[in-house]
Motif scaffolding. Structure first.
Motif, PDB file in Angstrom:
ATOM      1  N   ALA A 181       5.695 -17.813  12.063  1.00  0.00           N
ATOM      2  CA  ALA A 181       6.134 -16.662  12.867  1.00  0.00           C
ATOM      3  C   ALA A 181       7.098 -15.798  12.066  1.00  0.00           C
ATOM      4  CB  ALA A 181       6.804 -17.139  14.160  1.00  0.00           C
ATOM      5  N   THR A 182       7.995 -16.432  11.332  1.00  0.00           N
ATOM      6  CA  THR A 182       8.968 -15.700  10.522  1.00  0.00           C
ATOM      7  C   THR A 182       8.270 -14.898   9.431  1.00  0.00           C
ATOM      8  OG1 THR A 182      10.602 -17.428  10.968  1.00  0.00           O
ATOM      9  CG2 THR A 182      11.066 -15.926   9.140  1.00  0.00           C
ATOM     10  N   VAL A 183       7.319 -15.515   8.741  1.00  0.00           N
ATOM     11  CA  VAL A 183       6.595 -14.815   7.671  1.00  0.00           C
ATOM     12  C   VAL A 183       5.795 -13.649   8.239  1.00  0.00           C
ATOM     13  CG1 VAL A 183       4.736 -15.054   5.971  1.00  0.00           C
ATOM     14  CG2 VAL A 183       6.532 -16.782   6.109  1.00  0.00           C
ATOM     15  N   ALA A 184       5.047 -13.881   9.312  1.00  0.00           N
ATOM     16  CA  ALA A 184       4.228 -12.809   9.896  1.00  0.00           C
ATOM     17  C   ALA A 184       5.106 -11.650  10.374  1.00  0.00           C
ATOM     18  CB  ALA A 184       3.388 -13.358  11.056  1.00  0.00           C
ATOM     19  N   THR A 185       6.198 -11.961  11.027  1.00  0.00           N
ATOM     20  CA  THR A 185       7.095 -10.914  11.522  1.00  0.00           C
ATOM     21  C   THR A 185       7.734 -10.157  10.365  1.00  0.00           C
ATOM     22  OG1 THR A 185       7.505 -12.257  13.492  1.00  0.00           O
ATOM     23  CG2 THR A 185       9.034 -10.448  13.077  1.00  0.00           C
ATOM     24  N   ALA A 186       8.107 -10.866   9.316  1.00  0.00           N
ATOM     25  CA  ALA A 186       8.701 -10.212   8.145  1.00  0.00           C
ATOM     26  C   ALA A 186       7.704  -9.285   7.457  1.00  0.00           C
ATOM     27  CB  ALA A 186       9.213 -11.264   7.159  1.00  0.00           C
ATOM     28  N   LEU A 187       6.451  -9.692   7.390  1.00  0.00           N
ATOM     29  CA  LEU A 187       5.430  -8.821   6.792  1.00  0.00           C
ATOM     30  C   LEU A 187       5.272  -7.527   7.584  1.00  0.00           C
ATOM     31  CD1 LEU A 187       2.748 -11.481   5.840  1.00  0.00           C
ATOM     32  CD2 LEU A 187       4.081 -10.073   4.251  1.00  0.00           C
ATOM     33  N   ILE A 188       5.265  -7.636   8.898  1.00  0.00           N
ATOM     34  CA  ILE A 188       5.125  -6.429   9.725  1.00  0.00           C
ATOM     35  C   ILE A 188       6.397  -5.585   9.658  1.00  0.00           C
ATOM     36  CG2 ILE A 188       4.760  -5.587  12.078  1.00  0.00           C
ATOM     37  CD1 ILE A 188       2.242  -6.747  10.582  1.00  0.00           C
ATOM     38  N   ALA A 189       7.554  -6.221   9.696  1.00  0.00           N
ATOM     39  CA  ALA A 189       8.814  -5.465   9.553  1.00  0.00           C
ATOM     40  C   ALA A 189       8.817  -4.714   8.230  1.00  0.00           C
ATOM     41  CB  ALA A 189      10.016  -6.401   9.656  1.00  0.00           C
ATOM     42  N   GLY A 190       8.339  -5.359   7.178  1.00  0.00           N
ATOM     43  CA  GLY A 190       8.258  -4.716   5.873  1.00  0.00           C
ATOM     44  C   GLY A 190       7.301  -3.538   5.867  1.00  0.00           C
ATOM     45  N   THR A 191       6.222  -3.669   6.585  1.00  0.00           N
ATOM     46  CA  THR A 191       5.260  -2.560   6.685  1.00  0.00           C
ATOM     47  C   THR A 191       5.920  -1.348   7.349  1.00  0.00           C
ATOM     48  OG1 THR A 191       3.410  -4.103   6.819  1.00  0.00           O
ATOM     49  CG2 THR A 191       3.024  -1.860   7.627  1.00  0.00           C
ATOM     50  N   PHE A 192       6.585  -1.586   8.465  1.00  0.00           N
ATOM     51  CA  PHE A 192       7.255  -0.479   9.160  1.00  0.00           C
ATOM     52  C   PHE A 192       8.374   0.107   8.298  1.00  0.00           C
ATOM     53  CE2 PHE A 192       6.175  -2.769  13.400  1.00  0.00           C
ATOM     54  CZ  PHE A 192       4.873  -2.319  13.325  1.00  0.00           C
ATOM     55  N   TYR A 193       9.084  -0.757   7.589  1.00  0.00           N
ATOM     56  CA  TYR A 193      10.179  -0.332   6.714  1.00  0.00           C
ATOM     57  C   TYR A 193       9.676   0.572   5.590  1.00  0.00           C
ATOM     58  CZ  TYR A 193      13.911  -0.812   3.222  1.00  0.00           C
ATOM     59  OH  TYR A 193      14.880  -0.562   2.288  1.00  0.00           O
ATOM     60  N   PHE A 200       7.049   2.377   5.522  1.00  0.00           N
ATOM     61  CA  PHE A 200       6.673   3.683   6.074  1.00  0.00           C
ATOM     62  C   PHE A 200       7.914   4.541   6.280  1.00  0.00           C
ATOM     63  CE2 PHE A 200       2.408   2.242   6.800  1.00  0.00           C
ATOM     64  CZ  PHE A 200       1.662   3.413   6.844  1.00  0.00           C
ATOM     65  N   ALA A 201       8.987   3.946   6.796  1.00  0.00           N
ATOM     66  CA  ALA A 201      10.219   4.699   7.055  1.00  0.00           C
ATOM     67  C   ALA A 201      10.895   5.157   5.768  1.00  0.00           C
ATOM     68  CB  ALA A 201      11.190   3.849   7.881  1.00  0.00           C
ATOM     69  N   CYS A 202      10.855   4.320   4.741  1.00  0.00           N
ATOM     70  CA  CYS A 202      11.608   4.613   3.514  1.00  0.00           C
ATOM     71  C   CYS A 202      10.825   5.346   2.441  1.00  0.00           C
ATOM     72  CB  CYS A 202      12.130   3.318   2.907  1.00  0.00           C
ATOM     73  SG  CYS A 202      13.384   2.538   3.898  1.00  0.00           S
ATOM     74  N   ALA A 203       9.493   5.231   2.461  1.00  0.00           N
ATOM     75  CA  ALA A 203       8.729   5.803   1.351  1.00  0.00           C
ATOM     76  C   ALA A 203       7.518   6.614   1.781  1.00  0.00           C
ATOM     77  CB  ALA A 203       8.278   4.688   0.406  1.00  0.00           C
ATOM     78  N   VAL A 204       6.666   6.048   2.617  1.00  0.00           N
ATOM     79  CA  VAL A 204       5.402   6.730   2.931  1.00  0.00           C
ATOM     80  C   VAL A 204       5.645   8.050   3.651  1.00  0.00           C
ATOM     81  CG1 VAL A 204       3.216   6.574   4.194  1.00  0.00           C
ATOM     82  CG2 VAL A 204       4.085   4.576   2.949  1.00  0.00           C
ATOM     83  N   MET A 205       6.400   8.012   4.733  1.00  0.00           N
ATOM     84  CA  MET A 205       6.601   9.241   5.500  1.00  0.00           C
ATOM     85  C   MET A 205       7.471  10.260   4.767  1.00  0.00           C
ATOM     86  SD  MET A 205       4.460   8.613   7.779  1.00  0.00           S
ATOM     87  CE  MET A 205       4.595  10.074   8.787  1.00  0.00           C
ATOM     88  N   PRO A 206       8.541   9.858   4.066  1.00  0.00           N
ATOM     89  CA  PRO A 206       9.270  10.846   3.272  1.00  0.00           C
ATOM     90  C   PRO A 206       8.412  11.481   2.177  1.00  0.00           C
ATOM     91  CG  PRO A 206      10.674   8.944   3.638  1.00  0.00           C
ATOM     92  CD  PRO A 206       9.290   8.578   4.129  1.00  0.00           C
ATOM     93  N   ALA A 207       7.516  10.699   1.576  1.00  0.00           N
ATOM     94  CA  ALA A 207       6.625  11.269   0.561  1.00  0.00           C
ATOM     95  C   ALA A 207       5.646  12.249   1.200  1.00  0.00           C
ATOM     96  CB  ALA A 207       5.866  10.159  -0.167  1.00  0.00           C
TER      97      ALA A 207
END
Length: 172
Positions: free
Chosen positions: A15-27, A29-36
């Motif tokens: 559960a921790t790994v799966a949640t961390a992977l999704i949190a990283g995906t959203f992160y 997007f917030a830090c790189a994909v959308m600003p780019a």
């Protein structure tokens, strides 16, 4: 440590790994994909977001996205009698809210990009709300990871205590 304890620890870890992977995906997007993408013109922005929305709907992403919720729920049930259970329940609440934000806001905004229209109008309706809701789900899923990490610490402590407990002459 019993077999059930080992299974519960494995589910908590997954559960921790799966949640961390999704949190990283959203992160990311917030830090790189959308600003780019914010630097691009309207046509490129809409085309790239449409492409992302198409390719992200794949079994690997869905396994993590749904798996984080299911595994955390199963873990909360398995650990319901443990003193660190509240951390797992907190994670379930936080990730459940992130999941709901995605379903209620981000996905409908994604679907709005599939409609015909001028790229500038589509972007105007999409970009700011999508970015804002993505930050909300990034924060919520990161909180969930923190809660699950804290639960893992509690699990590890209880496992080490049970391993170091003296064994009586009868083996119990």
């Amino acid at each position: 440590m019993t077999r059930n304890d080992t299974i519960a620890g494995t589910v908590l870890g997954a559960a921790t790994v799966a949640t961390a992977l999704i949190a990283g995906t959203f992160y990311i997007f917030a830090c790189a994909v959308m600003p780019a993408l914010a630097r691009s013109d309207d046509r490129v922005f809409v085309d790239v977001m449409r492409d992302i929305n198409d390719v992200i709907q794949n079994p690997v992403f869905l396994l993590g996205f749904l798996g984080a919720l299911v595994l955390t729920g199963v873990s909360a049930w398995q650990l319901r009698a443990r003193p660190y259970r509240w951390w797992v329940w907190g994670a379930l609440m936080a990730y459940g809210l992130a999941f709901l934000v995605t379903v209620a806001f981000n996905i409908p905004l994604n679907n709005g990009l599939t409609e015909a229209g001028a790229p500038s109008a589509l972007r105007e309706e999409f970009e700011d709300p999508w970015v804002a809701w993505n930050v909300v789900r990034a924060v919520l899923s990161t909180v969930a990871v923190g809660c699950l990490g804290r639960a893992l610490v509690g699990y590890g402590r209880s496992a080490s205590i049970s391993r170091s407990a003296p064994i009586s002459p009868s083996g119990v």
